[in-house]
Scaffold this active site. Structure first.
Site, PDB file in Angstrom:
ATOM      1  N   HIS A 327       0.817  -1.220   0.000  1.00  0.00           N
ATOM      2  CA  HIS A 327       0.000   0.000   0.000  1.00  0.00           C
ATOM      3  C   HIS A 327       0.846   1.263   0.000  1.00  0.00           C
ATOM      4  CE1 HIS A 327       0.805   0.941   4.249  1.00  0.00           C
ATOM      5  NE2 HIS A 327       0.620  -0.347   4.515  1.00  0.00           N
ATOM      6  N   CYS A 345       3.371  -4.626   6.705  1.00  0.00           N
ATOM      7  CA  CYS A 345       2.978  -4.402   5.309  1.00  0.00           C
ATOM      8  C   CYS A 345       4.186  -3.975   4.479  1.00  0.00           C
ATOM      9  CB  CYS A 345       1.899  -3.328   5.228  1.00  0.00           C
ATOM     10  SG  CYS A 345       0.300  -3.835   5.915  1.00  0.00           S
TER      11      CYS A 345
END
Length: 420
Positions: A327, A345
């Site tokens: 992301h 992440c």
């Protein structure tokens, strides 16, 4: 016909007779057993199923075709129901008997074609039809295939979810043998029993780019146990796109994006910091979300602690159900390409995240190497199926190996990703 033409015909016949010998008496096929029309083989064979439309046969009993006498032999038998399912069978070496080796379906109409020959080699034929009785029990096994119809990446497994548990290995073998995945181009593959109600299917290697997959169940009407029969299911067709692989090296802080084997982009990234290391191994894209609100409390981080966070996140590509994404992370641009500072992440600039988001689809491969984290779970947290080598994968099949009888760790894999 004029006299000259008739003369040519007589001469040709005479030459042919001379060449073939006195056993041939003319230009027709009367003396050639192999070219004669098949005779009715009804008087040569015995069939163990009633062909009277008013009577039905028990699908639990195998079919059998035998010779009435020692003259001639059975050369071939094919049995197929009205849906196109063939019955497997075995023909004795001497051609005296054929019997089915796969189960019949209940409440089905079958056509059996028997080919024979007599001692002189003349061919015989007989076509028989019969119907099977309805199931004694109405309890049926439903199968739902996934993912939904559409286009996916080369790493997308096919899933089969059962509405009844199947634990017995013999019953699992029956179920598995009735589930078909056909790929064009062809790809060798196998099912893996993730739990007693869920199977995954994948090829030995990733799917061929631009393949078409058709998934089908042949279980309708097949007896699985005294109380359970196969039920109807909906076929599935999906297509595979380009071969897309995104490989993140957590040690060099770079994501390399491959399309059909060629590098088309290299993106500086940051992955999980110590204590929150990103999982190593192969994952596949589960879904894409333009906006996700990410909170540390959802992954067990206490609110108000040093690691607590509550952030709006854009261009989020999900790879695990527990919350791992690729992301946009504009707050860590200074570390991207240099250090790992995330909570697990893979973060990149907003522009790079938008590019990545636009160039991947569900089923595309996302792999992480050289992270200090644990390995990606094989099942239960997304599609980690590719982290099992082919030999290990085959142990999960009731047909090729020893299927597990336990449930997968964690939550069961969902066929349809839930919206954020």
């Amino acid at each position: 016909m004029n006299h000259t033409a008739r003369t040519r015909t007589v001469v040709c016949c005479a030459l042919l007779v001379a060449a073939l010998g006195a056993g041939v008496t003319g230009c027709g096929s009367d003396g050639d057993a192999l070219s004669a029309d098949p005779y009715d083989a009804a008087g040569q064979i015995v069939f163990n199923a009633p062909t009277d439309k008013a009577k039905r046969t028990d699908p639990n009993k195998p079919l059998e075709v035998t010779l009435k006498s020692g003259e001639g032999r059975i050369t071939d038998v094919t049995a197929m129901d009205s849906t196109g399912r063939y019955v497997a069978g075995e023909l004795a070496a001497d051609g005296g008997r054929w019997h089915s080796t796969s189960p019949l379906a209940a409440d089905a109409h079958y056509t059996v074609r028997v080919s024979t020959e007599d001692d002189d080699g003349a061919p015989g034929r007989k076509v028989l039809t019969f119907d099977t009785t309805k199931p004694a029990s109405r309890k049926s096994l439903g199968v739902t295939f996934g993912p939904e119809a559409g286009e996916y990446g080369v790493g997308q497994p096919v899933t089969a979810t059962l509405d009844q548990p199947v634990k017995d290995k013999a019953q699992r073998a029956l179920v598995e043998s009735g589930l078909r995945v056909d790929s064009v181009p062809a790809a060798q593959g196998a099912w893996y029993w993730v739990s007693d109600k869920e199977l995954h299917y994948r090829p030995r290697e990733y799917w061929p780019a631009h393949a078409t997959l058709r998934v089908h169940s042949n279980l309708d009407g097949i007896k699985l146990s005294d109380r359970l029969w196969g039920g109807k299911s909906k076929d599935l067709k999906i297509t595979i796109g380009d071969r897309v692989e995104a490989i993140t090296d957590a040690a060099t802080h770079q994501l390399t994006f491959y399309k059909n084997g060629e590098v088309i982009n290299t993106i500086p990234v940051t992955t999980g910091k110590p204590g929150f290391e990103t999982r190593n191994g192969v994952k596949v894209v589960l879904e894409k979300q333009y906006f996700v609100r990410m909170r540390g409390t959802t992954v067990g981080i206490a609110e108000g602690s040093a690691d607590s966070y509550d952030l709006p996140v854009y261009y989020a590509t999900r790879v695990t159900w527990s919350g791992e994404y690729v992301h946009a992370a504009p707050w860590s641009v200074g570390s991207q390409g240099y250090a790992n500072v995330s909570h697990g992440c893979t973060g990149m600039s907003t522009a790079n995240a938008e590019w990545f988001y636009d160039h991947v689809r569900p089923g595309d491969v996302v792999k992480v190497v050289n992270s200090g984290g644990n390995s990606m779970e094989s099942f239960g947290n997304g599609f980690g199926d590719w982290n099992l080598d082919w030999a290990k994968w085959n142990t999960g099949s009731a047909l090729t190996g020893t299927a597990r009888d336990g449930s997968a760790p964690g939550d069961s894999v969902r066929l349809r990703p839930a919206a954020a």
